[in-house]
Scaffold this motif. Structure first.
Motif, PDB file in Angstrom:
ATOM      1  N   MET A 116       0.834  -1.199   0.000  1.00  0.00           N
ATOM      2  CA  MET A 116       0.000   0.000   0.000  1.00  0.00           C
ATOM      3  C   MET A 116       0.874   1.256   0.000  1.00  0.00           C
ATOM      4  N   ALA A 117       1.997   1.194   0.709  1.00  0.00           N
ATOM      5  CA  ALA A 117       2.913   2.341   0.728  1.00  0.00           C
ATOM      6  C   ALA A 117       3.449   2.628  -0.671  1.00  0.00           C
ATOM      7  N   GLU A 118       3.755   1.563  -1.434  1.00  0.00           N
ATOM      8  CA  GLU A 118       4.242   1.744  -2.802  1.00  0.00           C
ATOM      9  C   GLU A 118       3.165   2.314  -3.709  1.00  0.00           C
ATOM     10  N   ARG A 119       1.930   1.832  -3.552  1.00  0.00           N
ATOM     11  CA  ARG A 119       0.840   2.346  -4.374  1.00  0.00           C
ATOM     12  C   ARG A 119       0.604   3.826  -4.110  1.00  0.00           C
ATOM     13  N   GLN A 120       0.642   4.208  -2.849  1.00  0.00           N
ATOM     14  CA  GLN A 120       0.431   5.615  -2.502  1.00  0.00           C
ATOM     15  C   GLN A 120       1.597   6.474  -2.982  1.00  0.00           C
ATOM     16  N   TYR A 121       2.810   5.924  -2.920  1.00  0.00           N
ATOM     17  CA  TYR A 121       3.980   6.646  -3.418  1.00  0.00           C
ATOM     18  C   TYR A 121       3.888   6.872  -4.924  1.00  0.00           C
ATOM     19  N   ILE A 122       3.400   5.871  -5.654  1.00  0.00           N
ATOM     20  CA  ILE A 122       3.229   5.997  -7.111  1.00  0.00           C
ATOM     21  C   ILE A 122       2.255   7.125  -7.425  1.00  0.00           C
ATOM     22  N   ILE A 123       1.129   7.165  -6.717  1.00  0.00           N
ATOM     23  CA  ILE A 123       0.144   8.225  -6.944  1.00  0.00           C
ATOM     24  C   ILE A 123       0.741   9.594  -6.625  1.00  0.00           C
ATOM     25  N   LYS A 124       1.476   9.689  -5.544  1.00  0.00           N
ATOM     26  CA  LYS A 124       2.111  10.964  -5.177  1.00  0.00           C
ATOM     27  C   LYS A 124       3.064  11.439  -6.270  1.00  0.00           C
ATOM     28  N   ARG A 125       3.893  10.535  -6.782  1.00  0.00           N
ATOM     29  CA  ARG A 125       4.842  10.924  -7.821  1.00  0.00           C
ATOM     30  C   ARG A 125       4.136  11.306  -9.117  1.00  0.00           C
ATOM     31  N   GLU A 126       3.054  10.616  -9.439  1.00  0.00           N
ATOM     32  CA  GLU A 126       2.306  10.977 -10.650  1.00  0.00           C
ATOM     33  C   GLU A 126       1.684  12.365 -10.502  1.00  0.00           C
ATOM     34  N   LEU A 127       1.203  12.681  -9.317  1.00  0.00           N
ATOM     35  CA  LEU A 127       0.663  14.025  -9.079  1.00  0.00           C
ATOM     36  C   LEU A 127       1.767  15.074  -9.173  1.00  0.00           C
ATOM     37  N   GLU A 128       2.938  14.769  -8.617  1.00  0.00           N
ATOM     38  CA  GLU A 128       4.055  15.715  -8.669  1.00  0.00           C
ATOM     39  C   GLU A 128       4.535  15.934 -10.102  1.00  0.00           C
ATOM     40  N   ASN A 129       4.334  14.949 -10.963  1.00  0.00           N
ATOM     41  CA  ASN A 129       4.766  15.063 -12.358  1.00  0.00           C
ATOM     42  C   ASN A 129       3.743  15.772 -13.240  1.00  0.00           C
ATOM     43  N   LEU A 130       2.589  16.136 -12.674  1.00  0.00           N
ATOM     44  CA  LEU A 130       1.613  16.921 -13.430  1.00  0.00           C
ATOM     45  C   LEU A 130       2.181  18.315 -13.690  1.00  0.00           C
ATOM     46  N   ARG A 131       2.305  18.682 -14.971  1.00  0.00           N
ATOM     47  CA  ARG A 131       2.932  19.962 -15.300  1.00  0.00           C
ATOM     48  C   ARG A 131       2.052  20.763 -16.241  1.00  0.00           C
ATOM     49  N   ALA A 132       2.201  22.063 -16.091  1.00  0.00           N
ATOM     50  CA  ALA A 132       1.455  22.958 -16.981  1.00  0.00           C
ATOM     51  C   ALA A 132       1.933  22.767 -18.418  1.00  0.00           C
ATOM     52  N   ILE A 133       0.992  22.821 -19.364  1.00  0.00           N
ATOM     53  CA  ILE A 133       1.332  22.672 -20.784  1.00  0.00           C
ATOM     54  C   ILE A 133       1.383  24.038 -21.460  1.00  0.00           C
ATOM     55  N   ASP A 134       0.214  24.669 -21.578  1.00  0.00           N
ATOM     56  CA  ASP A 134       0.190  26.011 -22.158  1.00  0.00           C
ATOM     57  C   ASP A 134      -0.565  26.988 -21.260  1.00  0.00           C
ATOM     58  N   GLU A 135      -0.894  26.550 -20.024  1.00  0.00           N
ATOM     59  CA  GLU A 135      -1.600  27.420 -19.095  1.00  0.00           C
ATOM     60  C   GLU A 135      -0.664  28.508 -18.560  1.00  0.00           C
ATOM     61  N   THR A 136      -1.202  29.665 -18.349  1.00  0.00           N
ATOM     62  CA  THR A 136      -0.430  30.774 -17.764  1.00  0.00           C
ATOM     63  C   THR A 136      -0.827  31.038 -16.326  1.00  0.00           C
ATOM     64  N   MET A 137      -1.942  30.446 -15.894  1.00  0.00           N
ATOM     65  CA  MET A 137      -2.378  30.598 -14.517  1.00  0.00           C
ATOM     66  C   MET A 137      -3.366  29.482 -14.194  1.00  0.00           C
TER      67      MET A 137
END
Length: 657
Positions: A116-137
């Motif tokens: 479960m710790a690994e599954r939660q870590y995977i979700i956390k890293r995927e959220l951290e990798n969410l990046r803006a594409i063309d948004e300015t705000m």
């Protein structure tokens, strides 16, 4: 944990809430819709490809969402993060989705393969990798600026829109872990593998070090008790204990490195590749281009950071050390006044009063340590370090330098300037016992009392008598009101101070080791209690060792060699041998100290940090990885050649036509 049926974009699956995400009440609806959509979108579209749903029965004062992922998504995430799992032949290998059936314990959609710790870590890293594409705000929040490549989660955190992001407890698994860990007192080793599965490697490794250090103290304690009984007032005999201190402080850390390597290999972190560090959330500066990644991110001139470090931080540390030494001199003045009063009055009250300066000084030291730590955290954050590792290294250095001077300066002054072994014993006992009592109160008793008060308030609010069978919404509300676990920094710092008390001067106070053992036994239970019941569940962080703290302990070990050599040289037995030639004694002690330090470094080089069987397994895995890469490249080359030959045949056929 209760599971909710749902249908993903890939296959039907059972939604298991793993992570809780709480947004501010005033978050704009457009921002919520945009953010949740980015979480749901597939990876090739710039999303996290996770499942998110609002929590039912909310109180209305915040916006709480549950996050989960399909089994296939978690496995793909495990491969992307380079998680290491056990292979069918018993070796540890980096997980690949294509060869998932070849890994031990893998069976279809069984969630047991990933903890479960690994599954939660995977979700956390995927959220951290969410990046803006063309948004300015962030939509609806013009003050929350974005630019291509900016981490969305970090921007939401710094803008105050994302209030909390924490992994959810599994009540069933937590109850199992608690029952075998701390809920009943029994003489046994800790369930480190179970702790690793539930909390992750960073927490498990701390408890492993705490357990190892406690066991390593037993020889010191066993020697110290009879030494205390039969030679308590005979300070001439501390040379034997000081000699043992030399050997103990040299060997204990070298053995830990090997044990740590074995644990890290079994937990799959010894082989994990070091992840590329992103800028820490608090890092700010003008927008520029990172030459390594090609992404836009804040930039800050290094010379400005160095100016802040050397012109502000270093003088602040020096000023703090000066204040600490000034307080120390006040303590010695109080000590002299108490001794003079006792000599003059010779009463029961005066004999008790003589211990008050040491106890009062010990309390002041703990207060100063905590105040300084807050100041050091603010100052290190103000220095504007780009990476979290750089921030942690500077913070640890600041705190350790001050704590070492603040805690041990008086002991060095008493030992080598006043040369009063009776006062040294009294001061060491007061510092050690007082610091242990205060740490137990601040780190365990107070948080536990606050949590009990919080539970009573929740029971009254929900009008219930027990929290054992709360609905999911109420469980999440209760966990959301828990304090956030701030990491193992304070826990390692406490062990560092304890290691100093034991290794530096315990020869004049033999009970130091037994007091440390008793404190650490209670520390195991109190730390386990606060991890399971007092604080929110922390995210797992794959680590292979205890990091910069190992360097700190090794430095303390080197200082202990010098200290114990000096104490041996000051012993009456040695002084009697060289009573006519003091310089010869000094040169001899310095020579012995240099020889011991040389032996210490030779021993560190001779004893491999990684056991031979683990080295063999690692080498085998690296060899097989290279062979697999070669086979893959050959296969791709063959497929490419076959395709080219097919195209040539097709072209020749067309030419004939």
């Amino acid at each position: 944990m209760k599971r909710h049926s749902s249908v993903s974009e890939d296959i039907e699956f059972i939604f298991t809430p793993l992570v809780v995400l709480e947004l501010a009440k005033d978050t704009n609806d457009k921002a919520i819709e945009w953010f949740t959509q980015r979480i749901k979108e597939k990876k090739h579209l710039g999303g996290a490809h996770l499942h998110i749903r609002p929590l039912d029965d909310q109180a209305g004062n915040s916006q709480v969402y549950l996050l989960g992922a399909s089994w296939r998504r978690l496995l793909v995430g495990a491969e992307a993060l380079g998680l290491v799992k056990e292979y069918q032949d018993g070796t540890m290998r980096v997980f690949t989705y294509q060869n998932k059936e070849d890994y031990k314990y893998f069976s279809g959609d069984s969630y047991d393969f990933l903890t479960m710790a690994e599954r939660q870590y995977i979700i956390k890293r995927e959220l951290e990798n969410l990046r803006a594409i063309d948004e300015t705000m962030v939509p609806g929040h013009p003050q929350a600026k974005l630019y291509p490549g900016k981490s969305i989660i970090r921007r939401l955190q710094t803008s105050g829109l994302l209030l909390q992001l924490y992994p959810l407890h599994d009540k069933t698994e937590l109850e199992k872990l608690s029952s075998i860990w701390y809920k009943r007192f029994h003489v046994a080793l800790q369930p480190l593998n179970d702790i690793d599965k539930y909390f992750g490697q960073n927490i498990a490794l701390y408890f492993a070090f705490l357990e190892y250090f406690t066991i390593a103290l037993f020889p010191m304690a066993l020697i110290g008790v009879p030494y205390y009984i039969f030679a308590w007032e005979d300070y001439d005999k501390y040379i034997i204990f000081a000699t043992f201190n030399l050997l103990w402080s040299t060997i204990v850390l070298e053995v830990w490195k090997r044990w740590c390597a074995k644990l890290s290999y079994n937990w799959g972190t010894l082989l994990m590749k070091r992840k590329f560090e992103e800028p820490r959330p608090g890092f700010h500066g003008q927008l520029g281009l990172n030459p390594a990644t090609g992404r836009k991110e804040p930039t800050y001139p290094n010379y400005k950071r160095l100016m802040r470090v050397y012109l502000i931080s270093v003088p602040f540390v020096c000023l703090s050390i000066y204040i600490s030494l000034f307080v120390m001199m006040i303590y010695f003045l109080m000590e002299d006044l108490a001794i003079a009063y006792n000599i003059e009055v010779q009463s029961h009250f005066s004999s008790i009063l003589i211990f008050c300066p040491s106890i009062f000084y010990a309390v002041v030291i703990e207060v100063m340590n905590r105040i300084y730590k807050y100041a050091a955290e603010w100052l290190t954050s103000w220095e504007n370090h780009r990476l979290e590792s750089s921030y942690q290294n500077h913070l640890v250095l600041k705190v350790l330098v001050f704590n070492f001077i603040n805690c041990f300066a008086s002991l060095f002054y008493i030992a080598f300037v006043l040369q009063d072994m009776k006062l040294l014993r009294q001061n060491l006992a007061a510092l050690l016992i007082t610091s242990q009592i205060l740490n137990q109160f601040m780190e365990s008793v107070l948080p536990y009392w606050l949590q009990k008060h919080r539970i009573r308030r929740i029971k009254k609010k929900l009008q219930i008598t027990s929290i054992e069978k709360l609905p999911l919404a109420d469980q999440i509300q209760m966990q959301g009101e828990m304090g956030q676990y701030l990491g193992t920094f304070d826990d390692y710092l406490e062990l560092f101070q304890q290691f100093g008390f034991v290794s530096l001067f315990s020869c004049v106070y033999p009970l130091a080791a037994i007091l440390a053992v008793l404190n650490n036994i209670t520390e195991v239970y109190s730390d386990a209690l606060k991890m399971c019941s007092v604080f929110q569940r922390p995210f797992s962080e794959p680590v292979a060792d205890i990091g910069v703290w190992l360097i700190a302990f090794e430095t303390m070990g080197i200082i202990s060699v010098m200290t114990n050599c000096a104490l041996i040289g000051m012993s009456p037995q040695i002084q009697d041998l060289f009573h006519t030639n003091g310089m010869q004694l000094v040169l001899l002690i310095v020579a012995i100290e240099h020889v011991l330090l040389a032996l210490k470094f030779i021993l560190a080089l001779a004893i491999s940090d990684i056991p031979s069987d683990i080295r063999t397994k690692v080498a085998r895995m690296e060899f097989e990885s290279l062979e697999a890469l070669k086979r893959k490249q050959i296969k791709e080359a063959d497929e490419s050649m076959e395709m080219e030959e097919q195209l040539e045949k097709t072209w020749e056929g067309k030419k004939k036509i």
